[in-house]
Design a protein around this motif. Structure first.
Motif, PDB file in Angstrom:
ATOM      1  N   MET A   1       0.634  -1.206   0.065  1.00 17.31           N
ATOM      2  CA  MET A   1       0.210   0.114   0.040  1.00 17.31           C
ATOM      3  C   MET A   1       1.039   1.293   0.031  1.00 17.31           C
ATOM      4  SD  MET A   1      -1.592  -0.891   3.652  1.00 17.31           S
ATOM      5  CE  MET A   1      -0.599  -1.693   4.784  1.00 17.31           C
ATOM      6  N   MET A   2       1.311   1.947   1.169  1.00 21.65           N
ATOM      7  CA  MET A   2       2.344   2.854   1.234  1.00 21.65           C
ATOM      8  C   MET A   2       3.614   2.540   0.354  1.00 21.65           C
ATOM      9  SD  MET A   2       0.141   2.429   3.494  1.00 21.65           S
ATOM     10  CE  MET A   2      -0.893   3.374   4.671  1.00 21.65           C
ATOM     11  N   ASP A   3       3.965   1.517   0.125  1.00 20.09           N
ATOM     12  CA  ASP A   3       5.026   0.995  -0.528  1.00 20.09           C
ATOM     13  C   ASP A   3       4.957   1.805  -1.963  1.00 20.09           C
ATOM     14  OD1 ASP A   3       4.311  -0.886   1.149  1.00 20.09           O
ATOM     15  OD2 ASP A   3       5.817  -2.032   0.487  1.00 20.09           O
ATOM     16  N   LYS A   4       3.717   1.947  -2.510  1.00 20.29           N
ATOM     17  CA  LYS A   4       3.732   2.436  -4.017  1.00 20.29           C
ATOM     18  C   LYS A   4       4.348   3.965  -3.870  1.00 20.29           C
ATOM     19  CE  LYS A   4      -0.423   0.138  -4.977  1.00 20.29           C
ATOM     20  NZ  LYS A   4      -1.734   0.478  -5.448  1.00 20.29           N
ATOM     21  N   LYS A   5       4.052   4.782  -3.084  1.00 20.68           N
ATOM     22  CA  LYS A   5       4.166   6.139  -3.154  1.00 20.68           C
ATOM     23  C   LYS A   5       5.710   6.168  -2.802  1.00 20.68           C
ATOM     24  CE  LYS A   5       3.262  10.175  -4.133  1.00 20.68           C
ATOM     25  NZ  LYS A   5       2.721  10.629  -5.177  1.00 20.68           N
ATOM     26  N   ALA A   6       6.434   5.562  -1.903  1.00 23.63           N
ATOM     27  CA  ALA A   6       7.640   5.769  -1.501  1.00 23.63           C
ATOM     28  C   ALA A   6       8.539   5.428  -2.603  1.00 23.63           C
ATOM     29  CB  ALA A   6       8.194   4.985  -0.199  1.00 23.63           C
ATOM     30  N   PHE A   7       8.294   4.153  -3.301  1.00 20.83           N
ATOM     31  CA  PHE A   7       9.078   3.696  -4.146  1.00 20.83           C
ATOM     32  C   PHE A   7       8.793   4.598  -5.325  1.00 20.83           C
ATOM     33  CE2 PHE A   7       8.813  -0.551  -2.333  1.00 20.83           C
ATOM     34  CZ  PHE A   7      10.187  -0.634  -2.074  1.00 20.83           C
TER      35      PHE A   7
ATOM     36  N   LEU B   1       9.196   0.109 -13.739  1.00 27.39           N
ATOM     37  CA  LEU B   1      10.051   0.046 -12.794  1.00 27.39           C
ATOM     38  C   LEU B   1      10.041  -1.560 -12.244  1.00 27.39           C
ATOM     39  CD1 LEU B   1       9.083   1.130  -9.566  1.00 27.39           C
ATOM     40  CD2 LEU B   1       7.749   2.229 -11.535  1.00 27.39           C
ATOM     41  N   PHE B   2      11.184  -1.956 -11.687  1.00 30.44           N
ATOM     42  CA  PHE B   2      10.959  -3.106 -10.807  1.00 30.44           C
ATOM     43  C   PHE B   2      11.882  -2.756  -9.683  1.00 30.44           C
ATOM     44  CE2 PHE B   2      11.405  -3.551 -15.413  1.00 30.44           C
ATOM     45  CZ  PHE B   2      10.230  -4.633 -15.710  1.00 30.44           C
ATOM     46  N   LEU B   3      11.349  -3.166  -8.451  1.00 34.88           N
ATOM     47  CA  LEU B   3      11.784  -2.945  -7.231  1.00 34.88           C
ATOM     48  C   LEU B   3      12.215  -4.229  -6.240  1.00 34.88           C
ATOM     49  CD1 LEU B   3       9.053  -0.562  -6.446  1.00 34.88           C
ATOM     50  CD2 LEU B   3      11.276   0.384  -7.251  1.00 34.88           C
ATOM     51  N   ASP B   4      13.132  -3.933  -5.580  1.00 40.40           N
ATOM     52  CA  ASP B   4      13.673  -5.031  -4.677  1.00 40.40           C
ATOM     53  C   ASP B   4      14.169  -4.657  -3.447  1.00 40.40           C
ATOM     54  OD1 ASP B   4      14.609  -7.550  -3.825  1.00 40.40           O
ATOM     55  OD2 ASP B   4      16.249  -7.466  -5.044  1.00 40.40           O
TER      56      ASP B   4
ATOM     57  N   PHE C   1       4.057  -6.345  -0.063  1.00 40.18           N
ATOM     58  CA  PHE C   1       4.611  -5.666  -1.253  1.00 40.18           C
ATOM     59  C   PHE C   1       4.314  -6.236  -2.670  1.00 40.18           C
ATOM     60  CE2 PHE C   1       8.238  -5.402  -3.918  1.00 40.18           C
ATOM     61  CZ  PHE C   1       8.531  -3.744  -4.291  1.00 40.18           C
ATOM     62  N   ASN C   2       4.500  -7.635  -2.761  1.00 40.78           N
ATOM     63  CA  ASN C   2       4.206  -8.174  -3.840  1.00 40.78           C
ATOM     64  C   ASN C   2       2.761  -7.956  -4.554  1.00 40.78           C
ATOM     65  OD1 ASN C   2       6.871  -9.371  -4.229  1.00 40.78           O
ATOM     66  ND2 ASN C   2       6.390 -11.215  -3.067  1.00 40.78           N
ATOM     67  N   GLU C   3       1.688  -7.890  -3.553  1.00 38.59           N
ATOM     68  CA  GLU C   3       0.705  -7.621  -4.146  1.00 38.59           C
ATOM     69  C   GLU C   3       0.364  -6.373  -4.660  1.00 38.59           C
ATOM     70  OE1 GLU C   3      -2.157  -9.509  -4.250  1.00 38.59           O
ATOM     71  OE2 GLU C   3      -0.857 -11.357  -3.740  1.00 38.59           O
ATOM     72  N   LEU C   4       1.201  -5.653  -4.551  1.00 43.36           N
ATOM     73  CA  LEU C   4       1.081  -3.886  -4.861  1.00 43.36           C
ATOM     74  C   LEU C   4       2.211  -3.662  -5.961  1.00 43.36           C
ATOM     75  CD1 LEU C   4       1.464  -2.397  -1.218  1.00 43.36           C
ATOM     76  CD2 LEU C   4      -0.855  -2.748  -2.777  1.00 43.36           C
ATOM     77  N   LYS C   5       2.854  -4.613  -6.695  1.00 45.33           N
ATOM     78  CA  LYS C   5       3.987  -4.378  -7.527  1.00 45.33           C
ATOM     79  C   LYS C   5       3.277  -3.800  -8.767  1.00 45.33           C
ATOM     80  CE  LYS C   5       7.653  -7.292  -6.591  1.00 45.33           C
ATOM     81  NZ  LYS C   5       8.663  -8.387  -6.969  1.00 45.33           N
ATOM     82  N   ALA C   6       2.192  -4.323  -9.365  1.00 45.36           N
ATOM     83  CA  ALA C   6       1.580  -3.594 -10.613  1.00 45.36           C
ATOM     84  C   ALA C   6       1.265  -2.097 -10.446  1.00 45.36           C
ATOM     85  CB  ALA C   6       0.300  -4.554 -10.783  1.00 45.36           C
ATOM     86  N   ASP C   7       0.674  -2.032  -9.179  1.00 45.80           N
ATOM     87  CA  ASP C   7       0.062  -0.727  -9.049  1.00 45.80           C
ATOM     88  C   ASP C   7       1.418   0.311  -8.708  1.00 45.80           C
ATOM     89  OD1 ASP C   7      -2.562  -1.221  -9.188  1.00 45.80           O
ATOM     90  OD2 ASP C   7      -2.862  -1.337  -7.425  1.00 45.80           O
ATOM     91  N   ILE C   8       2.449  -0.234  -8.367  1.00 42.90           N
ATOM     92  CA  ILE C   8       3.574   0.582  -8.040  1.00 42.90           C
ATOM     93  C   ILE C   8       4.036   1.213  -9.353  1.00 42.90           C
ATOM     94  CG2 ILE C   8       6.266   0.676  -7.359  1.00 42.90           C
ATOM     95  CD1 ILE C   8       5.249  -1.391  -5.507  1.00 42.90           C
TER      96      ILE C   8
END
Length: 255
Positions: free
Chosen positions: A1-7, A183-186, A220-227
């Protein structure tokens, strides 16, 4: 969820540095004007911009202060098909730590901008902090709250692919326009802390924090596409604002 904006903002920041580097002819002393094909110069120049300008911006290029970076508003709608199914809104939040990011690799431009640009960077610690409102369900727990959030992204590797196109505005007046950003995030770890959950009830709040912090990777993995979607919108705005200042012929050598 919040991961999106931060990344999203961490990558937007790094790509902004790329645009600043490109505009070296009008930048303060110390930023080298690079050949369009010089990978090492591009990488070193981006790192110079991060170190020296992330915390104050560059007025000449309309580049705002990036550490901290103000997030006026960000909203995320529910996805019934996902176990992370939430309505989430941030307002007037801040992103901290972008000034410590480091670019590891950037591929050179092609003269006609037909080649995609790839970027690899590392951010040791990025923190998103500020007011939020949330309602929905995360994994097995319903969630509702309003308060302040601290989201910490640790040792985050970011791989971005940027597609540009040339826009001619006359002889020797070719500008770069961002078409798409992927983008791809790890991250090595993501931690969450929220105040104001469940009307201030302590037990359900502790249960929620235990669940999401133990299951951070699944969340986090559930949010990757929206990120990727959120990131692209932020990037296009920041990059196009700076890349629109000067034509490529004034930005690079060898064009």
């Amino acid at each position: 969820m919040m991961d999106k904006k931060a990344f999203a903002l961490s990558l937007a920041f790094c790509l902004s540095c790329l645009s600043c580097l490109v505009l070296a002819s009008d930048l303060p002393a110390g930023i080298q004007k690079c050949s369009i094909m010089d990978e090492n110069c591009l990488r070193d120049g981006m790192n110079y911009v991060i170190k020296n300008f992330a915390r104050k911006g560059i007025k000449e290029l309309n580049l705002v202060q990036l550490d901290p970076l103000l997030i006026k508003k960000f909203s995320l709608g529910k996805n019934p098909k996902s176990p992370v199914n939430i309505d989430l809104t941030f307002t007037n939040a801040n992103l901290l730590g972008l000034g410590d990011a480091q670019v590891k690799k950037v591929t050179p431009f092609s003269k006609d901008l037909s080649r995609e640009i790839t970027l690899e960077m590392m951010s040791p610690r990025i923190t998103l902090t500020g007011p939020y409102v949330i309602d929905g369900k995360v994994l097995i727990l319903p969630i509702r709250g309003k308060g302040d959030a601290d989201i910490v992204l640790q040792q985050c590797k970011v791989h971005a692919v940027v597609k540009l196109r040339p826009v001619s505005k006359g002889p020797h007046q070719t500008f770069a326009e961002v078409v798409e950003v992927k983008l791809f995030l790890d991250p090595s770890r993501v931690t969450y802390k929220f105040t104001g959950l469940f009307n201030g009830e302590k037990a359900p709040s502790e249960n929620f924090h235990a669940l999401v912090n133990e299951s951070w990777l699944e969340v986090f993995n559930e949010l990757k596409a929206d990120i990727s979607t959120a990131m692209g919108l932020i990037f296009k705005s920041i990059l196009n604002r700076t890349l629109g200042k000067l034509p490529l012929e004034q930005l690079f050598t060898g064009v």
